[in-house]
Motif scaffolding. Structure first.
Motif, PDB file in Angstrom:
ATOM      1  N   LYS A 266      -1.017 -11.087  34.029  1.00 25.82           N
ATOM      2  CA  LYS A 266      -1.604 -10.762  35.338  1.00 25.82           C
ATOM      3  C   LYS A 266      -1.546  -9.267  35.600  1.00 25.82           C
ATOM      4  O   LYS A 266      -2.485  -8.692  36.175  1.00 25.82           O
ATOM      5  N   LEU A 267      -0.453  -8.636  35.184  1.00 20.83           N
ATOM      6  CA  LEU A 267      -0.334  -7.182  35.322  1.00 20.83           C
ATOM      7  C   LEU A 267      -1.427  -6.489  34.527  1.00 20.83           C
ATOM      8  O   LEU A 267      -2.087  -5.564  35.023  1.00 20.83           O
ATOM      9  N   LEU A 268      -1.654  -6.939  33.297  1.00 17.81           N
ATOM     10  CA  LEU A 268      -2.686  -6.355  32.448  1.00 17.81           C
ATOM     11  C   LEU A 268      -4.068  -6.543  33.059  1.00 17.81           C
ATOM     12  O   LEU A 268      -4.922  -5.644  32.982  1.00 17.81           O
ATOM     13  N   ALA A 269      -4.312  -7.675  33.685  1.00 17.50           N
ATOM     14  CA  ALA A 269      -5.633  -7.957  34.248  1.00 17.50           C
ATOM     15  C   ALA A 269      -5.965  -7.046  35.420  1.00 17.50           C
ATOM     16  O   ALA A 269      -7.130  -6.681  35.618  1.00 17.50           O
ATOM     17  N   ARG A 270      -4.950  -6.639  36.183  1.00 16.02           N
ATOM     18  CA  ARG A 270      -5.243  -5.855  37.391  1.00 16.02           C
ATOM     19  C   ARG A 270      -4.983  -4.363  37.249  1.00 16.02           C
ATOM     20  O   ARG A 270      -5.431  -3.575  38.088  1.00 16.02           O
ATOM     21  N   GLU A 271      -4.248  -3.956  36.204  1.00 13.11           N
ATOM     22  CA  GLU A 271      -3.903  -2.543  36.040  1.00 13.11           C
ATOM     23  C   GLU A 271      -4.506  -2.005  34.748  1.00 13.11           C
ATOM     24  O   GLU A 271      -4.399  -2.638  33.704  1.00 13.11           O
ATOM     25  N   SER A 274      -0.214   0.179  32.115  1.00 12.81           N
ATOM     26  CA  SER A 274       1.073  -0.231  32.660  1.00 12.81           C
ATOM     27  C   SER A 274       2.096  -0.335  31.537  1.00 12.81           C
ATOM     28  O   SER A 274       1.744  -0.390  30.354  1.00 12.81           O
ATOM     29  N   VAL A 275       3.355  -0.376  31.931  1.00 10.14           N
ATOM     30  CA  VAL A 275       4.461  -0.619  31.006  1.00 10.14           C
ATOM     31  C   VAL A 275       5.285  -1.763  31.571  1.00 10.14           C
ATOM     32  O   VAL A 275       5.645  -1.753  32.754  1.00 10.14           O
ATOM     33  N   ALA A 276       5.552  -2.758  30.739  1.00 10.70           N
ATOM     34  CA  ALA A 276       6.453  -3.847  31.109  1.00 10.70           C
ATOM     35  C   ALA A 276       7.674  -3.746  30.210  1.00 10.70           C
ATOM     36  O   ALA A 276       7.548  -3.604  28.989  1.00 10.70           O
ATOM     37  N   ALA A 277       8.859  -3.805  30.800  1.00 10.40           N
ATOM     38  CA  ALA A 277      10.109  -3.687  30.040  1.00 10.40           C
ATOM     39  C   ALA A 277      10.988  -4.885  30.357  1.00 10.40           C
ATOM     40  O   ALA A 277      11.390  -5.079  31.509  1.00 10.40           O
ATOM     41  N   ILE A 278      11.275  -5.697  29.328  1.00 12.47           N
ATOM     42  CA  ILE A 278      12.089  -6.903  29.496  1.00 12.47           C
ATOM     43  C   ILE A 278      13.094  -6.971  28.351  1.00 12.47           C
ATOM     44  O   ILE A 278      12.955  -6.274  27.353  1.00 12.47           O
ATOM     45  N   GLY A 279      14.091  -7.816  28.499  1.00  9.33           N
ATOM     46  CA  GLY A 279      15.128  -7.927  27.477  1.00  9.33           C
ATOM     47  C   GLY A 279      14.556  -8.181  26.096  1.00  9.33           C
ATOM     48  O   GLY A 279      13.647  -8.996  25.920  1.00  9.33           O
ATOM     49  N   VAL A 280      15.091  -7.490  25.099  1.00  9.09           N
ATOM     50  CA  VAL A 280      14.498  -7.504  23.767  1.00  9.09           C
ATOM     51  C   VAL A 280      14.506  -8.888  23.135  1.00  9.09           C
ATOM     52  O   VAL A 280      13.635  -9.201  22.314  1.00  9.09           O
ATOM     53  N   LEU A 281      15.453  -9.764  23.510  1.00 15.10           N
ATOM     54  CA  LEU A 281      15.480 -11.095  22.922  1.00 15.10           C
ATOM     55  C   LEU A 281      14.299 -11.948  23.378  1.00 15.10           C
ATOM     56  O   LEU A 281      14.012 -12.980  22.757  1.00 15.10           O
ATOM     57  N   HIS A 282      13.615 -11.522  24.433  1.00 14.59           N
ATOM     58  CA  HIS A 282      12.388 -12.215  24.840  1.00 14.59           C
ATOM     59  C   HIS A 282      11.202 -11.865  23.943  1.00 14.59           C
ATOM     60  O   HIS A 282      10.157 -12.516  24.018  1.00 14.59           O
ATOM     61  N   LEU A 283      11.364 -10.856  23.102  1.00 13.38           N
ATOM     62  CA  LEU A 283      10.246 -10.361  22.292  1.00 13.38           C
ATOM     63  C   LEU A 283      10.317 -10.797  20.841  1.00 13.38           C
ATOM     64  O   LEU A 283       9.444 -10.424  20.047  1.00 13.38           O
ATOM     65  N   VAL A 284      11.334 -11.553  20.487  1.00 11.97           N
ATOM     66  CA  VAL A 284      11.506 -11.970  19.095  1.00 11.97           C
ATOM     67  C   VAL A 284      11.760 -13.469  19.043  1.00 11.97           C
ATOM     68  O   VAL A 284      12.102 -14.099  20.046  1.00 11.97           O
ATOM     69  N   GLY A 285      11.583 -14.033  17.854  1.00 12.69           N
ATOM     70  CA  GLY A 285      11.852 -15.450  17.657  1.00 12.69           C
ATOM     71  C   GLY A 285      10.696 -16.341  18.065  1.00 12.69           C
ATOM     72  O   GLY A 285       9.651 -15.889  18.547  1.00 12.69           O
ATOM     73  N   LYS A 286      10.902 -17.624  17.884  1.00 16.98           N
ATOM     74  CA  LYS A 286       9.880 -18.620  18.202  1.00 16.98           C
ATOM     75  C   LYS A 286       9.648 -18.693  19.703  1.00 16.98           C
ATOM     76  O   LYS A 286      10.586 -18.678  20.489  1.00 16.98           O
TER      77      LYS A 286
END
Length: 304
Positions: A266-271, A274-286
């Motif tokens: 949603k952020l990408l659709a309206r902006e 932008s930069v989104a920064a979240i905990g790195v474990l959300h970006l890896v794995g299944k």
């Protein structure tokens, strides 16, 4: 047991140092965490993986994420650690503190764990009276933070604190993908027995030095943007069949990833940028956030 530290543990009352006043690190700054470029409908978002503790040596970040932060219209965080302190305090009272004088949490523990908890509190220089009103899950979170501190990492130097401070200096809009109330409610919904088990497993992990080993592993993997090491950590987390391990995998990661991915889409659709920064474990794995964004038809490129 890899524990997913939340932003609210980072620094509700901390005042981060002015990074620009510090001596500059060797140039160029090394890659940290993980960085993705997300594109859709002509808009671009950068997705950066953070760690919820930090060290002065982490900053400033490398030029690509720094440039993205400078030009972005919006910075999105899980929760802004420098946001409303009243909201944070209210959530702590609602989900982390016993009401009506109930407590202390040690009474919920198996008798064998009570002296072990007292010993750890003394080891970490925590006054027992200060944790008496805390629910077991919150004591476990405090012990986890203190274990990171023994490894040389500080909650007040968390990456989100640095990012939030920089956005404020740039007068950049900050949006929250979650709320501190929603984050704490994940723990607060645990039964009293499950909270006690969560704390007991945290005590076991610290006493067996597993917590220290895991803290070093994730901090080192983040500090060097070690893709293979981060994937190994994701695999180890997913295979942990302890109560705490299942809670981290199913509730703190898999349970939140779809909502985080939706918020970033949603952020990408309206902006436009932008930069989104979240905990790195959300970006890896299944079932990671980048994987979920690809499933939405967005172009996702891993930079490092």
């Amino acid at each position: 047991m890899f524990c997913c530290l939340f932003v609210f543990t980072a620094a509700p009352n901390a005042t981060p140092r002015a990074w620009a006043d510090d001596a500059a690190p060797p140039s160029p700054a090394p890659d940290r965490g993980a960085l993705f470029r997300i594109e859709g409908s002509g808009h671009v978002a950068w997705l950066f993986g953070t760690i919820h503790v930090g060290s002065q040596s982490f900053y400033p970040l490398e030029p690509r994420i720094t440039a993205a932060l400078q030009t972005a219209r919006v910075l999105a965080l899980e929760v802004d650690p420098l946001g409303s302190q009243d909201d944070i305090a209210r959530a702590v009272r609602e989900y982390g503190i016993y009401q009506n004088g109930r407590g202390p949490a040690s009474a919920e523990l198996h008798a064998a764990y009570r002296p072990r908890l007292d010993r750890l509190l003394r080891q970490f220089d925590v006054a027992p009276a200060s944790v008496a009103p805390m629910k077991p899950w919150m004591i476990a979170s405090l012990l986890t933070v203190r274990e990171f501190e023994t490894q040389g990492y500080q909650s007040e130097l968390a990456v989100e604190v640095w990012l939030s401070k920089g956005a404020r200096e740039r007068k950049q809009k900050i949006v929250e993908l979650e709320s501190v109330q929603a984050q704490m409610a994940l723990f607060g919904r645990m039964s009293t027995g499950d909270q006690a088990l969560f704390l007991q497993e945290t005590i076991d992990a610290i006493d067996k030095r597993e917590q220290a080993s895991d803290a070093r592993a994730i901090a080192q993997a983040w500090a060097t943007a070690d893709k293979a090491a981060l994937e190994r950590i994701a695999e180890k987390t997913a295979s942990d069949e302890s109560f705490s391990g299942r809670f981290v995998t199913r509730v703190l990661l898999a349970g939140r990833n779809p909502l985080l991915a939706d918020g970033i889409a949603k952020l990408l659709a309206r902006e436009t940028s932008s930069v989104a920064a979240i905990g790195v474990l959300h970006l890896v794995g299944k079932g990671s956030v980048p994987e979920l964004l690809r499933q939405k038809g967005l172009r996702v490129e891993r930079i490092y």
